[in-house]
Design a protein around this motif. Sequence first.
Motif, short mmCIF file in Angstrom:
data_model
loop_
_atom_site.label_atom_id
_atom_site.label_comp_id
_atom_site.label_asym_id
_atom_site.label_seq_id
_atom_site.Cartn_x
_atom_site.Cartn_y
_atom_site.Cartn_z
N LEU A 1 0.82 -1.22 0.00
CA LEU A 1 0.00 0.00 0.00
C LEU A 1 0.85 1.27 0.00
O LEU A 1 0.38 2.34 -0.41
N ASN A 2 2.09 1.17 0.44
CA ASN A 2 2.99 2.31 0.41
C ASN A 2 3.22 2.80 -1.01
O ASN A 2 3.62 3.95 -1.23
N GLY A 3 2.93 1.94 -2.01
CA GLY A 3 3.05 2.36 -3.40
C GLY A 3 2.19 3.57 -3.71
O GLY A 3 2.51 4.37 -4.60
N THR A 4 1.09 3.75 -2.98
CA THR A 4 0.22 4.91 -3.17
C THR A 4 0.99 6.20 -2.89
O THR A 4 0.93 7.17 -3.65
N PHE A 5 1.74 6.21 -1.79
CA PHE A 5 2.47 7.42 -1.41
C PHE A 5 3.68 7.65 -2.31
O PHE A 5 4.01 8.80 -2.62
N LEU A 6 4.32 6.58 -2.74
CA LEU A 6 5.42 6.73 -3.68
C LEU A 6 4.90 7.28 -5.00
O LEU A 6 5.55 8.14 -5.63
N GLY B 1 5.41 -4.11 -8.51
CA GLY B 1 5.95 -3.21 -7.50
C GLY B 1 7.46 -3.14 -7.53
O GLY B 1 8.05 -2.08 -7.33
N LEU B 2 8.12 -4.28 -7.79
CA LEU B 2 9.58 -4.30 -7.84
C LEU B 2 10.08 -3.42 -8.98
O LEU B 2 11.03 -2.64 -8.81
N ALA B 3 9.46 -3.54 -10.15
CA ALA B 3 9.86 -2.72 -11.30
C ALA B 3 9.67 -1.24 -10.99
O ALA B 3 10.54 -0.40 -11.29
N GLN C 1 3.91 1.71 -9.26
CA GLN C 1 3.73 1.71 -7.81
C GLN C 1 2.24 1.77 -7.44
O GLN C 1 1.79 1.06 -6.54
N PHE C 2 1.50 2.60 -8.15
CA PHE C 2 0.08 2.72 -7.84
C PHE C 2 -0.66 1.43 -8.20
O PHE C 2 -1.54 0.98 -7.46
N ALA C 3 -0.27 0.82 -9.33
CA ALA C 3 -0.87 -0.46 -9.72
C ALA C 3 -0.60 -1.52 -8.67
O ALA C 3 -1.48 -2.32 -8.33
N SER C 4 0.62 -1.53 -8.12
CA SER C 4 0.97 -2.49 -7.09
C SER C 4 0.12 -2.29 -5.84
O SER C 4 -0.32 -3.26 -5.20
N ALA C 5 -0.15 -1.02 -5.49
CA ALA C 5 -0.98 -0.73 -4.32
C ALA C 5 -2.43 -1.17 -4.55
O ALA C 5 -3.06 -1.76 -3.67
#
Length: 231
Positions: free
Chosen positions: A143-148, A201-203, A180-184
Motif C-alpha cells: 500500500l505504500n506504493g500509493t504514497f510513492l 511493484g519491484l519494477a 507503484q500505484f498499480a501495485s498498491a
Amino acid sequence: MPSKMKYSAAFHLVTGLSGIGFAAVIFLVNMIILVPAGEPAPGSDVGAIVDFYGAEDGAVTLASMFLPVSWFAATLFGVGAVSAARGAERERSEAWSLAGLAGILLQNGTFAVLSAVRITLAETGGSVAPEALAVFHDALLLLNGTFLALALTGLSIAGLRSGVVRRWQASVGFCAAVLQFASAVLAPLVLEHGGALGYIGLAGWLLWVVWLVCYGIALMRFGKRRSLGRA
C-alpha cells in the motif's frame, strides 16, 4: 545578493545529495542486506516470512539502523525539490511539489511502522502473533506504493514545469508512479497469489531509485545554474 546566490547553491547541493543518499540507502538496505539474506517477496507463504524474520534478526537489525538516515535524507530531498519548483508554481497558482512532498512524508511514516513490525518479528523470534504481523507487514509495503506514486507524480510534474528536470527524467517518474500505484491497487491479489504480480511493484521500486538519483543530480545542477544567475 551574491551571498544569497551562494546559499541557494549550497542548499540545493545538500538536498540533491540527500536524494542520491536516500536512493543509495534504500538500495543498500533492500538489495545488499535483506534480499541476499533471503527476505521473502510480498505474497510469499506466511510461514516463510515468519521464519525469515525469526532467523535473520541480525540482517533485520542492521537494515533497520540505516532507515532513520533514509527518512532524514528523503525529507531534505523533498524540501529541496519544493524549493526549486515553488517560484514557477506560484506564477501558475499550482502546488504539485507540495503534493510530492506529502507523498514523501507519508512514505516515511509508513516505513517507520514497517520497520517497527520487522524489529518486532525479529526480536520476538516470530512468537507474538507472527502470521498476523507478517501479513500486516506485506500489506503496508504494498500500500505504500500509493504514497510513492504521489511523490513521483507531484515532484515530476513540478520539476518538469519549473525546468528543474528534463522530460525524460519526468517520464521515468511517471512510469514508476503507474507501477507503484498499480501495485498498491492490486495489493489484495498480490498477498493472495504472489508470483508475477509482485514484480509490478519491484519494477516500480527500481525506477523510483533511478528517478531519485536523476532528480538529486538535477537539483544540484539547478542550484549551480541559479548561483550563476541562469535560473
